[in-house]
Design an enzyme around this catalytic site. Structure first.
Site, PDB file in Angstrom:
ATOM      1  N   HIS A 186       1.131  -1.176  -0.053  1.00  0.00           N
ATOM      2  CA  HIS A 186       0.209   0.105  -0.337  1.00  0.00           C
ATOM      3  C   HIS A 186       0.538   1.180  -0.460  1.00  0.00           C
ATOM      4  CE1 HIS A 186       0.596   1.199   4.240  1.00  0.00           C
ATOM      5  NE2 HIS A 186       0.269   0.080   4.254  1.00  0.00           N
ATOM      6  N   CYS A 201       3.454  -4.453   6.885  1.00  0.00           N
ATOM      7  CA  CYS A 201       2.968  -4.132   5.314  1.00  0.00           C
ATOM      8  C   CYS A 201       4.475  -4.559   4.423  1.00  0.00           C
ATOM      9  CB  CYS A 201       2.064  -2.819   5.226  1.00  0.00           C
ATOM     10  SG  CYS A 201       0.230  -3.670   6.079  1.00  0.00           S
TER      11      CYS A 201
END
Length: 231
Positions: A186, A201
């Site tokens: 992301h 992430c």
């Protein structure tokens, strides 16, 4: 940032800042932001990286250049000191640049899976390939910090949301593509070299996150390997 594991852990950066004792004993923010008069242990390396005269001696211009570099990439405190925190980021940038357009010279990422997103934790790089043909990248990424490591192995994109907000950290995660529980590709609005890293992430710039969004779909494979510096 979408990692679903424990929260609130105390973590370390790429490498601990080697700083004067006065800072270690609690200098005020104003003091911490001033230029340091002494050379750091990586003075010559920092000077060379920044295009400064390489003499190993700290000048005001050296300090200001180092301080600007640290500020740009979120290395705290924002002092002009060539310690291990400064050089850790510079050294990683040098290694990433040396890769050029051939990030997987060793052939570690599978070439028999069709379209696959590869993540090299050691070099903090990612790219998308079809067979042995790279279709995007390599691009710098920011993966999980110590205690929140991005998990290695072969995975699949399982779900995607363009405007996801983390329910754990209450932060925006644009162009999220989840591939391992709460771990996802992301976008973030921070430097890809900002220590200590994400909560698991694979962070990337908005431009790259949009490109990954356009190139990947549910079911596409992701291969994560290596080990992030400092973990």
């Amino acid at each position: 940032m979408g990692d679903i594991r424990r929260r609130g852990a105390v973590v370390l950066g790429i490498a601990g800042l080697v700083a004067p004792l006065t800072l270690a004993l609690g200098a005020t923010p104003a003091q911490a932001a001033t230029c340091m008069t002494q050379a750091g242990p990586y003075q010559k390396q920092a000077e060379k990286f920044l295009g400064r005269p390489v003499d190993g001696r700290q000048s005001t211009a050296d300090c200001e250049a180092i301080q600007a570099f640290r500020t740009k990439h979120g290395i705290t405190p924002n002092i002009g000191y060539a310690g291990s925190g400064t050089w850790g980021v510079m050294d990683l940038m040098n290694k990433q640049k040396a890769v050029g357009k051939n990030p997987d010279k060793a052939g570690t990422c599978p070439v028999d899976k069709g379209r696959i997103a590869c993540v090299d934790l050691t070099l903090q790089l990612s790219w998308i390939q079809d067979g042995d043909r790279i279709v995007h990248g390599p691009v710098p990424v920011r993966t999980g910090q110590d205690g929140y490591e991005t998990r290695t192995g072969l995975k699949k994109v399982s779900w995607r949301k363009v405007d996801h907000v983390s329910s754990i950290y209450d932060v925006s995660m644009p162009y999220s593509q989840f591939f391992d529980g709460g771990q996802a590709f992301h976008a973030v609005g921070a430097s890809m070299w900002k220590p200590p890293g994400s909560h698991g992430c694979v962070n990337m710039t908005t431009i790259d996150a949009k490109k990954y969004w356009s190139l990947l779909k549910n079911g596409d494979e992701v291969f994560v390997y290596g080990r992030k510096p400092g973990t």
